[in-house]
Design an enzyme around this catalytic site. Structure first.
Site, short mmCIF file in Angstrom:
data_model
loop_
_atom_site.label_atom_id
_atom_site.label_comp_id
_atom_site.label_asym_id
_atom_site.label_seq_id
_atom_site.Cartn_x
_atom_site.Cartn_y
_atom_site.Cartn_z
N PRO A 1 0.82 -1.22 0.00
CA PRO A 1 0.00 0.00 0.00
C PRO A 1 0.86 1.27 0.00
CG PRO A 1 -0.75 -1.54 1.71
CD PRO A 1 0.56 -2.05 1.20
N GLU B 1 -0.36 -7.60 8.73
CA GLU B 1 -0.36 -6.13 8.76
C GLU B 1 0.83 -5.52 8.03
OE1 GLU B 1 -3.72 -5.28 9.50
OE2 GLU B 1 -2.57 -3.50 10.03
N ASP C 1 -5.42 -0.50 -27.19
CA ASP C 1 -6.00 -0.47 -25.85
C ASP C 1 -6.25 0.94 -25.38
OD1 ASP C 1 -6.34 -3.10 -25.32
OD2 ASP C 1 -4.79 -3.26 -23.78
N ARG D 1 0.01 -8.93 -21.13
CA ARG D 1 -0.73 -8.60 -22.35
C ARG D 1 0.05 -7.67 -23.27
NH1 ARG D 1 -5.77 -7.65 -22.19
NH2 ARG D 1 -5.88 -5.79 -23.45
#
Ligand code: 9D3
Length: 250
Positions: free
Chosen positions: A93, A120, A173, A158
């Site tokens: 994060p 955590e 895309d 991809r």
């Protein structure tokens, strides 16, 4: 482009390697995803990989040693095959926000090792010593690094030449042109009380191109004005685009 993934849940990666575009890319050996179970490198009979945080607080912290031993095994496996391992990336994060640009950057590595956290946090000494960079998939909380790692690998795989069918080129895309995609329609011509826009049925190719571009600009202007500003800064908007955008502002 080969990936090694350190995780407590290796089975999850079947979602990436067994299905669709990414599954075919693995089958065709355009990429490889090798998973390593961090728990296999635990030192005690209970197979412990986490412990309580120094200083207190809720949640457990992943211990440095099992991660270190696991990463060392990855390194040995590469040296055994006479290749140098690439960088080590932690899904976190606290990482740099993932983007199409980062996906194209990562495509330049021959090999990448991904570390998926659970609990955590991860002991900071492991991060400081062994992690080259950290990537986040966005400002929301998920339960571990596995889904973020699969999202990263999907976006990169991809882009590998040959991974997509010939019709759908990676260059077409959305985001490659910096704008959101235009609406699409297929049969039947009338569905419920709604018809397909006339311009798409007329066969006038230049008009179709213009209509799609305008729809793309319109949707991006309404929903993601930040992308209009970026596209402009990157020289992706023509004078014709700018003239059309002027008509939207009123
Ligand atoms: C209150 C502190 N939390 C940090 C925001 C604890 C925490 C929650 C969830 C720590 C790690 C996780 C598990 N998430 C990931 O490992 C993760 C993640 C994410 O949750 N969001 C966006 N990108 C990523 S990449 C890895």
């Amino acid at each position: 482009m080969d990936f090694d993934v350190l995780t407590l849940f290796p089975e999850m990666f079947a979602a990436l390697t067994q299905y669709g575009v990414t599954g075919r890319a693995c089958e065709q050996r355009l990429t490889s995803v090798t998973t390593w179970n961090i728990r296999d490198f635990s030192e005690d009979s209970r197979k412990t990989v986490d412990d309580r945080a120094y200083g207190g607080g809720p949640g457990m912290v992943m211990m440095a040693k099992p991660l270190d031993s696991c990463l060392e095994a990855v390194g040995r496996s590469h040296l055994n095959r006479g290749i140098n391992p690439g960088p080590v990336c932690l899904l976190s994060p606290q990482g740099e926000p993932f983007s199409q640009k980062l996906a194209t950057d990562i495509l330049n590595y021959r090999q990448l090792t991904l570390i998926c956290g659970r609990y955590e946090a991860i002991d900071q000494r492991f991060i400081d010593d062994k992690v080259d960079f950290e990537i986040s998939i966005g400002d929301f909380v998920v339960s571990g690094g596995e889904l973020p790692a699969m999202i990263l690998m999907d976006a990169v795989i991809r882009l590998i030449p040959g991974a997509l069918g010939d019709e759908d080129s990676a260059l077409q895309d959305s985001f490659m042109n910096g704008l959101l995609d235009h609406p699409h329609y297929t049969r039947p011509e009338v569905y419920g009380n709604k018809s397909v826009p006339d311009v798409l049925l007329g066969g006038h190719h230049a008009k179709i191109i213009d209509w799609r571009r305008q729809k793309s600009l319109e949707l991006t202007f309404k929903r993601r004005p930040d992308l209009i500003i970026k596209a402009r800064a990157n020289g992706l908007l023509s004078p014709k685009d700018e003239a059309f955008l002027k008509t939207l502002k009123s």
